[in-house]
Write an enzyme that holds these catalytic residues in place. Structure first.
Site, PDB file in Angstrom:
ATOM      1  N   ALA A  49      -3.948  56.523  -5.060  1.00 29.73           N
ATOM      2  CA  ALA A  49      -4.240  57.926  -5.371  1.00 29.73           C
ATOM      3  C   ALA A  49      -5.143  58.492  -4.270  1.00 29.73           C
ATOM      4  CB  ALA A  49      -4.875  58.073  -6.753  1.00 29.73           C
ATOM      5  N   HIS A  75     -10.704  58.895   1.141  1.00 30.34           N
ATOM      6  CA  HIS A  75     -10.149  57.607   1.576  1.00 30.34           C
ATOM      7  C   HIS A  75      -9.745  57.682   3.046  1.00 30.34           C
ATOM      8  CE1 HIS A  75      -9.064  57.311  -2.855  1.00 30.34           C
ATOM      9  NE2 HIS A  75      -9.701  56.179  -2.647  1.00 30.34           N
ATOM     10  N   LEU A  82     -15.203  64.303  -3.313  1.00 26.10           N
ATOM     11  CA  LEU A  82     -13.775  64.014  -3.523  1.00 26.10           C
ATOM     12  C   LEU A  82     -13.609  62.729  -4.330  1.00 26.10           C
ATOM     13  CD1 LEU A  82     -12.071  64.959  -0.143  1.00 26.10           C
ATOM     14  CD2 LEU A  82     -12.582  66.378  -2.133  1.00 26.10           C
ATOM     15  N   HIS A 100      -7.046  60.349  -1.264  1.00 23.69           N
ATOM     16  CA  HIS A 100      -7.435  61.721  -0.921  1.00 23.69           C
ATOM     17  C   HIS A 100      -8.173  61.689   0.417  1.00 23.69           C
ATOM     18  CE1 HIS A 100     -11.348  60.381  -2.255  1.00 23.69           C
ATOM     19  NE2 HIS A 100     -10.840  60.077  -3.448  1.00 23.69           N
ATOM     20  N   GLY A 149     -17.072  53.794   0.495  1.00 26.84           N
ATOM     21  CA  GLY A 149     -17.622  55.144   0.469  1.00 26.84           C
ATOM     22  C   GLY A 149     -19.000  55.197  -0.188  1.00 26.84           C
TER      23      GLY A 149
END
Ligand code: PAF
Length: 282
Positions: free
Chosen positions: A30, A35, A184, A32, A147
């Site tokens: 998934a 990533h 995000l 975004h 992250g």
């Protein structure tokens, strides 16, 4: 970009790059722009970049969340190709856990998994440690990219690397935000329009905490933030906590640590969002 589903085949391909540096980005798909910024960092700093997409069943403490988790391999694969990733590893559950999902790796996490997210998601970090450990053993990279949004997650993985003396460097990449400040996350697309409209309040509140910290106590800042985050309709903060950025232990006073972060988890309707900010760094 080459796509692998088998451990053996991925390892055979990686053996050809013995003298090259390998960067690794573990994900659950998934994908975004957050990533993709991890991928870009890895591509810049390594000869070869490997991304894994594996929805890890052992880190879901609520079974329905695992079922609902978006699986968008085709679209993800296109994004990775465009970003310049060399290898995509998308294994089955059997490939990652050939002997079943019973936890095997023992790591002294020094209680890092018990606080913040750990309080509300029991067993979650044990599952994360288990899968990241297994993936690192498979890929054997020089660097792993994670992250900053999942502050507790990367802190725990850092502790795992240290405690097991694994030869891999952990690189933490800054939070990527939407124009209005929302961090995000794969969950953002599940916000209703009304909840999405108010979502910037999370980052605004974190920034406010940083602004007012000079004139307020730690406890005052936490209380003000909790109040702000509960204002929009359907918003319910689970925690807003100010902690030492290494131990993740709460601080009493601003002078207690040289590395202080504020971290929060907020329910926006049925969607749980997390975010954080560094308040002080030595
Ligand atoms: O952050 C994630 O997407 C996951 O927790 C990770 C690190 C890929 C482990 O499954």
């Amino acid at each position: 970009m080459k796509v692998f589903t088998s451990v053996k085949e991925l390892q055979a391909a990686l053996r050809k790059h013995k003298k090259k540096s390998i960067g690794f980005v573990p994900t659950m798909g998934a994908l975004h722009a957050g990533h993709i910024s991890l991928m870009k960092n890895s591509i810049k700093e390594n000869d070869v970049t490997v991304c894994s997409i594996f929805v890890n069943p052992t880190q879901f403490n609520v079974k329905s969340d695992l079922k609902k988790y978006p699986r968008t391999l085709e679209a993800d694969s296109e994004k990775l190709k465009k970003a310049g990733v060399d290898y995509l590893f998308a294994p089955s559950i059997k490939e990652i856990y050939p002997n079943g999902t019973k936890k095997t790796v023992k790591v002294n996490l020094k209680g890092l998994d018990k606080r913040m997210e750990g309080e509300f998601r029991p067993g979650h970090f044990e599952g994360v440690v288990q899968v990241v450990h297994r993936l690192l053993k498979i890929v054997n990279p020089d660097r792993i990219y994670m992250g900053q949004k999942d502050f507790q997650q990367f802190t725990i993985i850092g502790q795992m690397i240290k405690s097991l003396r694994m030869k891999v460097e952990l690189v933490v990449v800054k939070i990527k935000r939407a124009k209005d400040g929302l961090a995000l996350s794969s969950r953002n697309v599940r916000l209703t329009p009304a909840k999405r409209k108010w979502a910037p309040i999370i980052y605004k509140t974190l920034k406010k905490a940083k602004r007012i910290m000079r004139s307020k106590t730690v406890q005052e800042v936490e209380a003000i933030a909790m109040e702000e985050l509960g204002k929009p309709r359907g918003y319910k903060p689970e925690y807003f906590t100010i902690v030492d950025g290494h131990s993740l232990l709460p601080i009493e006073d601003w002078s207690d640590s040289d590395y202080i972060i504020a971290a929060t988890a907020v329910w926006a309707g049925k969607i749980r969002l997390i975010d954080n900010i560094i308040l002080k760094q030595d």
